[in-house]
Design an enzyme around this catalytic site. Structure first.
Site, short mmCIF file in Angstrom:
data_model
loop_
_atom_site.label_atom_id
_atom_site.label_comp_id
_atom_site.label_asym_id
_atom_site.label_seq_id
_atom_site.Cartn_x
_atom_site.Cartn_y
_atom_site.Cartn_z
N ARG A 1 -0.01 9.37 14.18
CA ARG A 1 -0.38 9.88 12.86
C ARG A 1 -1.21 11.13 13.08
NH1 ARG A 1 -1.04 6.37 8.89
NH2 ARG A 1 1.00 5.50 9.15
N TYR B 1 0.84 -1.21 0.00
CA TYR B 1 0.00 0.00 0.00
C TYR B 1 0.87 1.26 0.00
CZ TYR B 1 -3.88 3.04 1.48
OH TYR B 1 -4.85 4.02 1.57
N GLU C 1 4.05 1.81 -0.64
CA GLU C 1 4.97 2.05 -1.76
C GLU C 1 4.21 2.24 -3.08
OE1 GLU C 1 8.00 2.81 -1.48
OE2 GLU C 1 8.44 2.16 0.56
N1 UDP Z 1 -6.66 -1.33 15.57
C1 UDP Z 1 -7.02 -2.00 16.72
N2 UDP Z 1 -8.05 -2.90 16.65
C2 UDP Z 1 -8.74 -3.15 15.50
C3 UDP Z 1 -8.37 -2.45 14.32
C4 UDP Z 1 -7.31 -1.56 14.39
O1 UDP Z 1 -6.43 -1.81 17.79
O2 UDP Z 1 -9.67 -3.97 15.54
C5 UDP Z 1 -5.55 -0.36 15.64
C6 UDP Z 1 -4.43 -0.63 14.65
O3 UDP Z 1 -3.51 -1.53 15.24
C7 UDP Z 1 -3.86 0.77 14.48
C8 UDP Z 1 -5.07 1.69 14.61
O4 UDP Z 1 -6.06 0.90 15.27
O5 UDP Z 1 -2.97 1.08 15.51
C9 UDP Z 1 -5.61 2.16 13.29
O6 UDP Z 1 -5.79 1.05 12.48
P1 UDP Z 1 -6.52 1.12 11.08
O7 UDP Z 1 -6.51 -0.26 10.52
O8 UDP Z 1 -7.82 1.79 11.25
O9 UDP Z 1 -5.65 2.10 10.18
P2 UDP Z 1 -4.08 2.34 9.97
O10 UDP Z 1 -3.87 3.74 10.41
O11 UDP Z 1 -3.29 1.38 10.80
O12 UDP Z 1 -3.87 2.12 8.52
#
Ligand code: UDP
Length: 317
Positions: A278, A146, A148
């Protein structure tokens, strides 16, 4: 002048909201959605009754047409780590292959818009992240298909602009959530909301101290429309679009759990190379899009999203 527009990924979560918004404009002459229904669904555009609209169910990288478009908006790609990690080659093909193919369908002097991602910053060492931060990305890591492919597509577009007459618009989207996310999407907000309403167990990966800045879809799509549609612009991108209120994942899960009595949080092992933080630096966005702001607070946006998910789940029972 009315424009003929192609939106790849227009049946997806974000794409379908953007299509709705563009069809409210009277300077859209024709709007073709190209979508292979990988993560998108026809349900997201089923409400559209508009003679300007048509849907082509096909991969962005193989769509062909005799017409040329004034504006192409390339969103076709999964955005959830769960989905893109499952099919990394297909993800790379959708982003880079999709951009290469769709560029050939642009009329000379037309505009090519692309939704890149805050993932280009990797696990950032500066916060908030301005557009000139070059990022900390592992090109062989689990998120690389994703990260890259978004980075390479940015390179493709800015290089085409440099050597040709391409009018580009590139945004870097930060975490976006809201109605029309798939129930099995797997990203944090939609996962927590659907888990709270079904199993009652919200899965927090790691200790939940990692943070994100959640942008409600209506705010984000308004930023996209303004940026993609404006002719005279001082900066064509990359442009951060997002909400800059940073919240920990644990706090987010706690808030969602508080809205659904009986639900609880369970900690699961951390996912590999999960970015620790982020947050967008929006200085450039405020300059380029005066008056635009992601105003919806996460509590308000999540409450609205939860109601939408509740209705979806009830309608399928
Ligand atoms: N996350 C979590 N539980 C879930 C889904 C995501 O703790 O069921 C955490 C994930 O590890 C990350 C954050 O939530 O730290 C955001 O994840 P997401 O997949 O929404 O987006 P990313 O910013 O990681 O692409």
């Amino acid at each position: 002048m009315a424009r003929s527009v192609l939106v790849s990924g227009g049946c997806g979560f974000l794409g379908s909201h953007l299509v709705d918004r563009l069809l409210r404009r009277d300077d859209v002459e024709k709007l073709v959605v190209v979508d292979n229904l990988w993560t998108g669904t026809k349900d997201n555009t089923a409400h559209i009754v508009d003679p300007r609209f048509s849907l082509q169910i096909v991969d962005a990288e193989s769509f062909s047409a005799s017409d040329r478009f004034d504006e192409i908006i390339h969103l076709a790609s999964p955005a959830s780590p769960v989905w893109y990690m499952r099919e990394p080659t297909r993800t790379i093909r959708a982003n880079i292959g999709g951009a290469l193919n769709l560029l050939s369908l642009l009329r000379p002097g037309g505009r090519f818009c692309f939704t890149s991602t805050s993932e280009v910053y990797g696990d950032p060492l500066v916060s908030p992240q301005p557009e000139n931060y070059r990022g900390s990305v592992d090109c062989t890591g689990p998120r690389s298909s994703y990260d890259e492919s978004k980075r390479c597509t940015e390179a493709l577009l800015f290089e085409q602009q440099r050597v040709g007459d391409l009018d580009v618009r590139v945004v870097r989207l930060f975490n976006t959530y809201g109605p029309r996310t798939r129930i099995d999407d797997g990203r944090a907000v939609s996962n927590f909301v659907s888990q709270a309403l079904t199993t009652g167990i919200l899965t927090v990966y790691g200790d939940g101290s990692q943070s994100r800045s959640w942008g409600y879809v209506d705010d984000i799509v308004e930023g996209l429309e303004r940026f993609f549609w404006r002719d005279s612009i001082s900066h064509r991108g990359p442009l951060n679009i997002g909400n800059n209120h940073e919240v920990s994942v644990l706090e987010t899960a706690r808030f969602i759990s508080s809205l659904v009595p009986g639900s609880r949080i369970e900690h699961h092992p951390p996912t590999p190379q999960d970015p620790t933080n982020r947050c967008p630096d929006l200085t450039m966005a405020r300059r380029v899009l005066p008056g635009w702001e992601a105003r919806t607070g996460y509590q308000d946006g999540i409450a609205r999203t939860l109601e939408w998910f509740r209705r979806q789940i009830a309608s399928k029972q």
